[in-house]
Each structure stands twice: as C-alpha cells, then as structure tokens.
Motif scaffolding. Structure first.
Motif, PDB file in Angstrom:
ATOM      1  N   ALA A 250       0.840  -1.202   0.000  1.00 26.44           N
ATOM      2  CA  ALA A 250       0.000   0.000   0.000  1.00 26.44           C
ATOM      3  C   ALA A 250       0.873   1.249   0.000  1.00 26.44           C
ATOM      4  CB  ALA A 250      -0.932  -0.024   1.217  1.00 26.44           C
ATOM      5  N   SER A 251       1.897   1.246   0.831  1.00 28.59           N
ATOM      6  CA  SER A 251       2.778   2.417   0.914  1.00 28.59           C
ATOM      7  C   SER A 251       3.537   2.616  -0.395  1.00 28.59           C
ATOM      8  CB  SER A 251       3.797   2.252   2.038  1.00 28.59           C
ATOM      9  OG  SER A 251       3.140   2.108   3.269  1.00 28.59           O
ATOM     10  N   ALA A 252       4.056   1.527  -0.943  1.00 25.29           N
ATOM     11  CA  ALA A 252       4.883   1.650  -2.147  1.00 25.29           C
ATOM     12  C   ALA A 252       4.090   2.232  -3.307  1.00 25.29           C
ATOM     13  CB  ALA A 252       5.450   0.278  -2.525  1.00 25.29           C
ATOM     14  N   HIS A 253       2.800   1.886  -3.392  1.00 28.59           N
ATOM     15  CA  HIS A 253       2.016   2.301  -4.562  1.00 28.59           C
ATOM     16  C   HIS A 253       0.936   3.322  -4.228  1.00 28.59           C
ATOM     17  CE1 HIS A 253       4.273  -0.802  -6.487  1.00 28.59           C
ATOM     18  NE2 HIS A 253       3.854  -1.672  -5.591  1.00 28.59           N
ATOM     19  N   ASN A 254       0.860   3.672  -2.936  1.00 32.13           N
ATOM     20  CA  ASN A 254      -0.106   4.682  -2.493  1.00 32.13           C
ATOM     21  C   ASN A 254      -1.541   4.271  -2.858  1.00 32.13           C
ATOM     22  OD1 ASN A 254       0.100   6.995  -0.908  1.00 32.13           O
ATOM     23  ND2 ASN A 254      -0.410   8.322  -2.641  1.00 32.13           N
ATOM     24  N   ILE A 255      -1.847   3.006  -2.627  1.00 30.09           N
ATOM     25  CA  ILE A 255      -3.208   2.504  -2.904  1.00 30.09           C
ATOM     26  C   ILE A 255      -3.955   2.406  -1.577  1.00 30.09           C
ATOM     27  CG2 ILE A 255      -4.592   0.563  -3.787  1.00 30.09           C
ATOM     28  CD1 ILE A 255      -2.336  -0.086  -5.700  1.00 30.09           C
ATOM     29  N   PRO A 256      -5.150   3.021  -1.489  1.00 28.29           N
ATOM     30  CA  PRO A 256      -5.896   2.956  -0.226  1.00 28.29           C
ATOM     31  C   PRO A 256      -6.353   1.542   0.097  1.00 28.29           C
ATOM     32  CG  PRO A 256      -7.236   3.964  -1.946  1.00 28.29           C
ATOM     33  CD  PRO A 256      -5.858   3.787  -2.523  1.00 28.29           C
ATOM     34  N   VAL A 257      -6.392   1.248   1.396  1.00 27.01           N
ATOM     35  CA  VAL A 257      -6.838  -0.058   1.877  1.00 27.01           C
ATOM     36  C   VAL A 257      -8.051   0.158   2.778  1.00 27.01           C
ATOM     37  CG1 VAL A 257      -6.227  -2.081   3.285  1.00 27.01           C
ATOM     38  CG2 VAL A 257      -4.491  -0.992   1.840  1.00 27.01           C
ATOM     39  N   VAL A 258      -9.075  -0.673   2.610  1.00 28.37           N
ATOM     40  CA  VAL A 258     -10.216  -0.672   3.530  1.00 28.37           C
ATOM     41  C   VAL A 258     -10.338  -2.088   4.080  1.00 28.37           C
ATOM     42  CG1 VAL A 258     -11.384   1.187   2.293  1.00 28.37           C
ATOM     43  CG2 VAL A 258     -11.911  -1.199   1.707  1.00 28.37           C
TER      44      VAL A 258
END
Ligand SMILES: Cc1ncc(C[n+]2csc(CCOP(=O)(O)OP(=O)(O)O)c2C)c(N)n1
Ligand SMILES: [Mg+2]
Length: 607
Positions: A250-258
């Motif tokens: 998530a951090s590496a690609h800046n993709i939100p997680v729910v």
C-alpha cells in the motif's frame, strides 16, 4: 510389516499426537470432551492413556467447547486447531451450530462425535434416531452440510484413510473448514493390528498456492490501467500472514486499503493508507473511496453483504472487480477478474511488476473519520445512560498493544468494526456466522492461543444469556480475560433493525416481550456464582477504573454496565438488504418498503 495392536480410539489418539506443524508444535493442540455412553469407554480410555502428551479438557456445553476451539484456530491464523469429542445424539448435535461457525469462517475444527453401533446388535441404543427408511442415517448426518469433510468410522481400518483426509482439509488454505469423523461406539473399542509406520510423526505444511501466469498478467494489467484502485482487505490477508506485505504494498504504490470484519487489524489502524472499515458498518472515508473506485481489489475477502453494502457500495459506472483469493470459489465471484492465489504471493508478484507506479494522494477523509469516532467514544457529559460507543471508548482508553478485542453478535460487532482503533492483530470478530454465544468461550480460546494477550470480550446481555457456562471452565482452567457486558435489557440491535424496517417494537427488548413478571437478571451475581470476579459499574469513569483493575488478573473478570439500547454511531455505513414486507397494515412498514424499493435500484447484480 511391523504392526501394533491398538483399539481404533487408541490408534486415533496416538496418530493425532504426532501430527505436527512446521513450528514443531502439534497441529491439534488438545481435545475438548464431554463424555457419554457414545465415547466414554472407547475414546475416553484412549484419551486417559495419552493425557500427559495430548491434553483433554472438560467443558460445560459441546457447542461452546467447539467455539473455544474455533477461536483458538482463528487466533492461530489456522496454523493450529483443536478437537472436540461428544457422545451420540444430543451431545453430537450440540456441535452442529458450531460446525456452522467454523464452516462460514473457513476455520479448522476436528469434530469426533460418537455414533451408533456399526454392528447394530443393540439397536436402537439410547439416543439413537431411527430412520424408518434408511438404515445408514444417524444424527451425525446433520454434520454433512456444515463440514468440509465427513466420514463415518465403521471399521477400525477406516482411520488409516479418514484421518489423513481430514487433516488434508484442515490444512488446505482453500478448502479449510471443520471436519467430522463420526466414530461408531463399538468400533472405538475394537482392536486392530495397525502398521507402525502409520504413527511416524508427520509435518503438515500449509501450501501457498501460486498464481497462474495468465491470471496474474490480467490482474496486473487491470491494476496498471486503474485510476482509482482500492484494496478490500479480508481475513485471507491475516491467514496468509501477509500483513507486512500489505502495509509495504500500500505504501509503495499509495493505494488505499479498507478492511472487512475478518480483515480488520490486517493493517495498523494508523497506517497512512488505512482508510478504515468498509461497508454496512464502515467509515465515511473507506466507503467514499469504494464508491469512487474504478478497480475494487478484493484481497482474501468473500465479499459478504456487510462488505459490499449488499452490492450497492461500489458505484463507479466503470468499476471492475479483481478478486485475489486462495479459493477459486471466491476469486470467480461476481464476475470478477479472477486471481486464484495466496495473498502474500500475489502481493509480491504484483508489486514486482508495478515497480514505482504510484497513485495520487486522497487527502482529508481519514482525519475527518478519526474526529467523528473520537467524538462518539468520548466520555459522556450528561447523566443519561451510557451508550455502547462510550463503553467502547473506555475500553479503548485502557487498551494497549497487547489488547485483543473480540465479539460475535449484537451491537458490538458493528460498533467495534466502525470505531475501534485496532493495531495489527488486535481484533477478533466472528462475523461469518455472527453466532450469539461465541463470545465467552471464544475469549477463552483466544487466550489459550495467545497467553500474553489482554483479551477483552465485549458482548450484550442477550449473547451472555445464550451461552456463558464456559466462564466456569475458564475459571477452573485459570484462563483469564475481561468480559464487558452491556446490559440494554434485550436484543438492542435487532430492535433497531425492526424499527428501521417499519416494525413495531416487539419481542426484542425484554420489556416489549410477553411477560407476566418483569425480567430482572443479576449478571454480576450470575458470573460470580461461576467463580469469576464480577462488578457492576454505573458510569464510564467507574468502567475505566474496573478495566484498569482487571489487567493482569488470573481468572476472568466480568464488568457489567447498563447501556441505552437506542443510539448507534450514525455517521458512516451503507445500506443493507433486509427484505421489507410488500404489504402491511402498518403505515411505517409501507413507508419502509417504498424506501427499500428505491434502494434496490442501487443494487448492482452480477455483471
Ligand atoms: C445464535 C443466534 N441467534 C440469533 C441471532 C440473531 N441476533 C443477532 S444480534 C441479536 C441480539 C443480540 O442481543 P445482545 O447480545 O443483547 O446485543 P445488543 O444488540 O442488545 O447490544 C440477535 C437475536 C444470532 N446472531 N445468533
Ligand atoms: Mg442487549
């Protein structure tokens, strides 16, 4: 061939004692047992002979013993499990509901009920159900739809094939679930010359299925092309042990997680990319991201209705679903781009291909949500009855990194999913079956799995009344946890659902149920009678003091507090599909039906 002469029950116990995990522990930690004529002589004798190497524990109810076993397996991330043995008939059938819990949640559980005589000589035996038309049917056939492997041991040789098959299922990441070996009473006691090699210790490695190259390529292409991807993290992340991989991805690609109920605490609550809980009991931050997403990446989720808002949540007209799941059943759901794979392996493989690709920041949402949840959890400023959210606030303020908050049914699952700030691994919710009565026994199972954890069991008066007797077992076994009972005098959450669907308050709150004498249940006296330390508190400040005092106790601590049955956290959430009557004499129902029909228009059926 070297052989050893044992009863079938002795052979089973000897075999179970040498089935190991990769960490050098037994896969089956021990066995919960309530004896009757169906298992005391055969299995009972065998367990006694092995009691120093393969522990037997005595509970008070077969269903809740199984709940403890299920919670243990969940807390061990399916890497280890427990067994339950029962007599025939009522003892066996008491486990059927728990088998449903394990089945819905995909958790391993070894069920060994006694069964009728294979030789049928004394038929009908006590507690035997007689099927007039089918001589092979017994009460244990009820386990078939709620187990992933069912077998009847009607010859002593059967364990040579049945036991390995049952273990294959429990240790298979895709097929994982409860198994039932119904053990005929006479067969348990029969002797057989078993090959010695059968008892050679075996290590059960949990497979990590790799992705198919074409499926992986399609998944990566979909992610690369997405403008607004979101990851819906489910329980599969935790069972795969992929928590750190998810955080890094998530951090590496800046993709939100729910996070779903089962997936909550797969990512630390204050990780920059954790947008919070998703769905019916979700946050504004998570649900907003999901509404806008053009690619919904399910990671180890079953897409249960609470996650998807009964498929009304993902609203972007261009949205696609990518389902990454170790079970093909789940990865193919809802017309998804299917990636059948272990979560950890998939994240690593996708991460390698995405390289430095990053998505833009989504500012603001999480801070707003943190402020909203802090407000509902704040201590009350009036003398009104506390709300369940304020109770959660008190538990939160006294929690530490060692805290595991747990629940299963009632108001608590929804509120905890919404507003509890969970560090990684700090949340245990049985929300596949949401089985009232899981809580107390489940807390005991978690504590047995994680002895250094500070286990906090949060449950309503209704769930407590449904099943509480393993509290006495926990006292007897010195397994300590804290129980917070919110007494709102009835089934508060179902009362709210009833009113929300236009119904009259009826048969949920105690005062609105048929009664001759008003109900008065003294929960503290009840819990104390089983040996727990029990206190009643009236204010949130007293609750905090009692929670602090409970830390480090050696026996269960029960704290009872009266709460208001009506309020819930209003902000956040989505629609949930619950069938509202199409005709009614009640104007409120007709209005609710009209609203319902509007909402149905948002429902996105299979693509
Ligand atoms: C075994 C079982 N029976 C029925 C239900 C349906 N149900 C879900 S929550 C609930 C009421 C729970 O009451 P309580 O534990 O007091 O929690 P509250 O909502 O009042 O806080 C019921 C009846 C269930 N989930 N499990
Ligand atoms: Mg209640």
């Amino acid at each position: 061939m070297k052989t050893i002469r044992l009863t079938a029950a002795q052979a089973m116990v000897r075999w179970l004692s040498v089935q190991m995990t990769e960490d050098g522990a037994r896969f089956i930690e021990g066995i919960w047992a309530i004896f009757g004529h169906g298992n005391v002589a055969g299995i009972g004798e065998a367990l006694h002979g092995a009691k120093d190497t393969f522990p037997t524990w005595r509970g008070h109810n077969e269903q809740t013993m199984a709940h403890a076993a299920i919670a243990f397996a969940k807390a061990k991330k399916r890497r280890r499990a427990m067994a339950v043995t029962t007599s025939i008939g009522p003892g066996a059938l008491n486990v059927v509901t728990a088998a449903g819990v394990a089945f819905a949640n995909r958790l391993p559980l070894l069920i060994i009920p006694g069964d009728v005589f294979a030789n049928r000589a004394p038929d009908p035996v006590l507690q035997q159900l007689e099927d007039f038309n089918d001589g092979t049917v017994t009460a244990n056939d009820c386990f078939r739809p709620v187990t992933r492997y069912f077998d009847r041991i009607s010859r002593p040789e059967h364990i040579l094939t049945a036991l390995p098959r049952a273990f294959r299922v429990m240790t298979d990441p895709a097929d994982c679930g409860p198994v039932c070996l119904a053990f005929c009473q006479d067969v348990q006691a029969e002797a057989f010359d078993y090959p010695e090699s059968f008892f050679t210790p075996k290590v059960w490695k949990i497979r990590r299925p790799e992705a198919d190259a074409d499926e992986l390529a399609a998944a990566i292409a979909a992610i690369k092309a997405a403008q607004n991807p979101v990851i819906v993290a489910g329980g599969g992340v935790i069972y795969s042990g992929a928590e750190a991989d998810l955080a890094a991805f998530a951090s590496a690609h800046n993709i939100p997680v729910v996070e779903t109920q089962a997936g909550k605490s797969s990512l630390d609550f204050d990780h920059a990319l954790n947008f919070g809980p998703v769905g019916v009991t979700g946050s504004v931050s998570a649900n907003t991201v999901c509404e806008n997403a053009d690619l919904v990446i399910g990671l180890g989720t079953r897409f249960q209705d609470f996650t998807t808002g009964s498929w009304s949540l993902f609203k972007n007209p261009n949205r696609r679903i990518l389902s990454i799941n170790v079970a093909a059943y789940d990865s193919y759901k809802h017309g998804a781009i299917n990636l059948t794979s272990d979560a950890k392996i998939a994240l690593q493989a996708i991460g390698n291909e995405l390289g430095s690709q990053k998505w833009p920041n989504i500012p603001g949402l999480q801070a707003d949500w943190a402020a909203a949840t802090a407000a509902v959890k704040a201590a009350p400023t009036s003398n009104a009855l506390p709300t369940d959210m304020q109770v959660i606030g008190a538990v939160q303020r006294t929690a530490s990194k060692a805290t595991v908050v747990m629940s299963a049914a009632g108001t608590m699952p929804g509120e905890l999913h919404k507003i509890w700030d969970a560090p990684t691994g700090g949340y245990h919710m049985e929300y596949g079956f949401s089985c009232m009565g899981y809580e107390i026994a489940g807390a005991m199972g978690i504590k047995m799995a994680r002895p250094t954890a500070d286990v906090i069991c949060m449950l309503g008066d209704g769930s407590y009344m449904m099943a509480n007797s393993e509290l006495a077992t926990a006292v007897m076994m010195g397994v300590a946890f804290t129980v917070v009972i919110t007494d709102n005098r009835g089934y508060g959450c179902i009362n709210r659902l009833q009113k929300g669907t236009g119904g009259a308050g009826f048969n949920n709150l105690l005062d609105e149920s048929y009664h001759v004498n008003p109900s008065h249940i003294d929960f503290t006296a009840h819990a104390a009678s089983m040996g727990a330390n029990a206190v009643k508190v009236t204010t949130i400040a007293e609750l905090e003091a009692a929670l602090t005092a409970a830390k480090g106790a050696k026996i269960p601590q029960v704290i009872v507090i009266d709460t208001d049955p009506w309020p819930g956290t209003e902000t956040g959430g989505t629609w949930w599909d619950v069938g509202v009557p199409a005709v009614s004499t009640r104007a409120e129902v007709n209005q609710a039906r009209a609203n319902y029909e509007e909402k149905l228009k948002d429902q996105w059926l299979v693509d």
